[in-house]
Design a protein around this motif. Structure first.
Motif, PDB file in Angstrom:
ATOM      1  N   ILE A  57      40.716  38.164  42.561  1.00 15.18           N
ATOM      2  CA  ILE A  57      39.788  37.052  42.780  1.00 15.18           C
ATOM      3  C   ILE A  57      38.577  37.223  41.865  1.00 15.18           C
ATOM      4  O   ILE A  57      38.012  38.310  41.776  1.00 15.18           O
ATOM      5  CB  ILE A  57      39.295  37.017  44.239  1.00 15.18           C
ATOM      6  CG1 ILE A  57      40.459  36.806  45.207  1.00 15.18           C
ATOM      7  CG2 ILE A  57      38.246  35.935  44.431  1.00 15.18           C
ATOM      8  CD1 ILE A  57      40.062  37.020  46.659  1.00 15.18           C
TER       9      ILE A  57
ATOM     10  N   ARG B 256      34.626  34.191  47.757  1.00 11.62           N
ATOM     11  CA  ARG B 256      35.419  35.423  47.699  1.00 11.62           C
ATOM     12  C   ARG B 256      35.802  35.896  49.093  1.00 11.62           C
ATOM     13  O   ARG B 256      36.938  36.332  49.329  1.00 11.62           O
ATOM     14  CB  ARG B 256      34.646  36.531  46.966  1.00 11.62           C
ATOM     15  CG  ARG B 256      34.390  36.247  45.494  1.00 11.62           C
ATOM     16  CD  ARG B 256      34.036  37.541  44.739  1.00 11.62           C
ATOM     17  NE  ARG B 256      32.968  38.294  45.390  1.00 11.62           N
ATOM     18  CZ  ARG B 256      31.679  38.065  45.205  1.00 11.62           C
ATOM     19  NH1 ARG B 256      31.278  37.092  44.388  1.00 11.62           N
ATOM     20  NH2 ARG B 256      30.757  38.808  45.805  1.00 11.62           N
TER      21      ARG B 256
ATOM     22  N   ARG C 126      39.536  36.330  50.334  1.00  9.83           N
ATOM     23  CA  ARG C 126      39.919  37.684  50.742  1.00  9.83           C
ATOM     24  C   ARG C 126      40.588  37.670  52.111  1.00  9.83           C
ATOM     25  O   ARG C 126      41.642  38.297  52.311  1.00  9.83           O
ATOM     26  CB  ARG C 126      38.682  38.575  50.768  1.00  9.83           C
ATOM     27  CG  ARG C 126      38.967  40.049  51.092  1.00  9.83           C
ATOM     28  CD  ARG C 126      37.666  40.783  51.373  1.00  9.83           C
ATOM     29  NE  ARG C 126      36.641  40.473  50.391  1.00  9.83           N
ATOM     30  CZ  ARG C 126      35.385  40.175  50.690  1.00  9.83           C
ATOM     31  NH1 ARG C 126      34.987  40.123  51.965  1.00  9.83           N
ATOM     32  NH2 ARG C 126      34.505  39.919  49.743  1.00  9.83           N
TER      33      ARG C 126
ATOM     34  N   LEU D  87      45.604  41.940  47.832  1.00  5.74           N
ATOM     35  CA  LEU D  87      44.405  41.785  47.021  1.00  5.74           C
ATOM     36  C   LEU D  87      44.156  43.088  46.262  1.00  5.74           C
ATOM     37  O   LEU D  87      44.006  44.149  46.867  1.00  5.74           O
ATOM     38  CB  LEU D  87      43.195  41.455  47.902  1.00  5.74           C
ATOM     39  CG  LEU D  87      41.875  41.238  47.168  1.00  5.74           C
ATOM     40  CD1 LEU D  87      41.963  40.034  46.241  1.00  5.74           C
ATOM     41  CD2 LEU D  87      40.727  41.072  48.162  1.00  5.74           C
TER      42      LEU D  87
ATOM     43  N   GLU E  87      38.224  42.300  43.149  1.00  5.81           N
ATOM     44  CA  GLU E  87      37.364  41.121  43.064  1.00  5.81           C
ATOM     45  C   GLU E  87      36.375  41.292  41.916  1.00  5.81           C
ATOM     46  O   GLU E  87      36.001  42.408  41.579  1.00  5.81           O
ATOM     47  CB  GLU E  87      36.581  40.924  44.367  1.00  5.81           C
ATOM     48  CG  GLU E  87      37.445  40.740  45.602  1.00  5.81           C
ATOM     49  CD  GLU E  87      36.619  40.589  46.868  1.00  5.81           C
ATOM     50  OE1 GLU E  87      35.457  40.124  46.765  1.00  5.81           O
ATOM     51  OE2 GLU E  87      37.114  40.945  47.947  1.00  5.81           O
TER      52      GLU E  87
ATOM     53  N   GLN F 139      32.744  39.309  40.028  1.00  5.98           N
ATOM     54  CA  GLN F 139      31.684  38.320  40.208  1.00  5.98           C
ATOM     55  C   GLN F 139      31.293  37.620  38.913  1.00  5.98           C
ATOM     56  O   GLN F 139      30.594  36.617  38.937  1.00  5.98           O
ATOM     57  CB  GLN F 139      30.435  38.998  40.788  1.00  5.98           C
ATOM     58  CG  GLN F 139      30.646  39.668  42.127  1.00  5.98           C
ATOM     59  CD  GLN F 139      29.358  40.293  42.649  1.00  5.98           C
ATOM     60  OE1 GLN F 139      28.335  39.618  42.772  1.00  5.98           O
ATOM     61  NE2 GLN F 139      29.407  41.575  42.963  1.00  5.98           N
TER      62      GLN F 139
END
Length: 216
Positions: free
Chosen positions: A7, A15, A19, A30, A33, A35
């Motif tokens: 993600i 997120r 998630r 997953l 992640e 940003q």
């Protein structure tokens, strides 16, 4: 088979929702992640997920630039990028398709649609809603046709016909119905076309169909 998902979105709330959605599905995992766009590219190179949910508007490096870096890396050929957008008519839709996006997800889409999209991307299917397909049509309406794909001549007449229907947004079942063939035959034609044209996924076939003048 477990689908590994990454993600990349600068909004913590988005997120968190993604998630939780992924964690609840036994066939999804997953793997990380990010940003920012730069973090997204680094994450994909490190983890090589099957599917990346990538925000089209990211800080540091925008989603489109990140997509291009991912698509240009031969080692990441097995990773399918799905762009996250706020609106289906985002001005970057066609540019993202040209850069190799497997499709698009609206951030507030129903959970079932989000899960369906992830699984479709992992299997190489395109995630093009009718609205996005219309956007592509409108983008090319009245525009001089670009150069045809250099390997278009390798397609049979039937394969060219199937490619044109893919460009119109039809799925395998709809193509089968239109051409009076079985769904399995339709699927085989699409697979052969992707192989001959070296297309990563069905979304790229849509772009090729338009730029080659098979749809207008």
């Amino acid at each position: 088979m477990t689908i590994r998902v990454a993600i990349a979105d600068d909004q913590a709330l988005v997120r968190m929702g993604l998630r939780a959605l992924i964690a609840a599905e036994p066939d999804l995992e997953l793997v990380g992640e990010a940003q920012t766009g730069r973090e997204a590219v680094a994450l994909v190179r490190a983890e090589r997920p099957d599917v990346v949910l990538l925000d089209i508007r990211m800080p540091e490096l925008d989603g489109l630039a990140a997509l291009r870096q991912i698509g240009a890396d031969p080692a990441l050929a097995g990773t399918h990028v799905v762009m996250l957008t706020t609106f289906e008519l985002d001005e970057y839709v066609f540019a993202a398709l040209q850069a190799g996006a497997a499709g698009f997800l609206i951030k507030d889409a129903d959970p079932a649609d989000l899960l369906r999209a992830i699984r479709a991307a992992a299997s190489g299917e395109a995630l093009l809603s009718p609205t996005v397909t219309r956007t592509v049509i409108e983008t090319f309406a009245g525009r001089p046709t670009a150069a045809a794909h250099p390997r278009l001549g390798e397609l049979t007449d039937r394969e060219r016909e199937v490619l044109a229907l893919v460009g119109q947004g039809l799925n395998n079942a709809e193509i089968a119905e239109r051409l009076w063939i079985s769904k399995a035959t339709s699927r085989t034609h699409v697979s052969h076309i992707m192989l001959k044209l070296a297309a990563r996924d069905r979304a790229q076939l849509v772009v090729i169909a338009y730029t080659s003048g098979l749809v207008g």
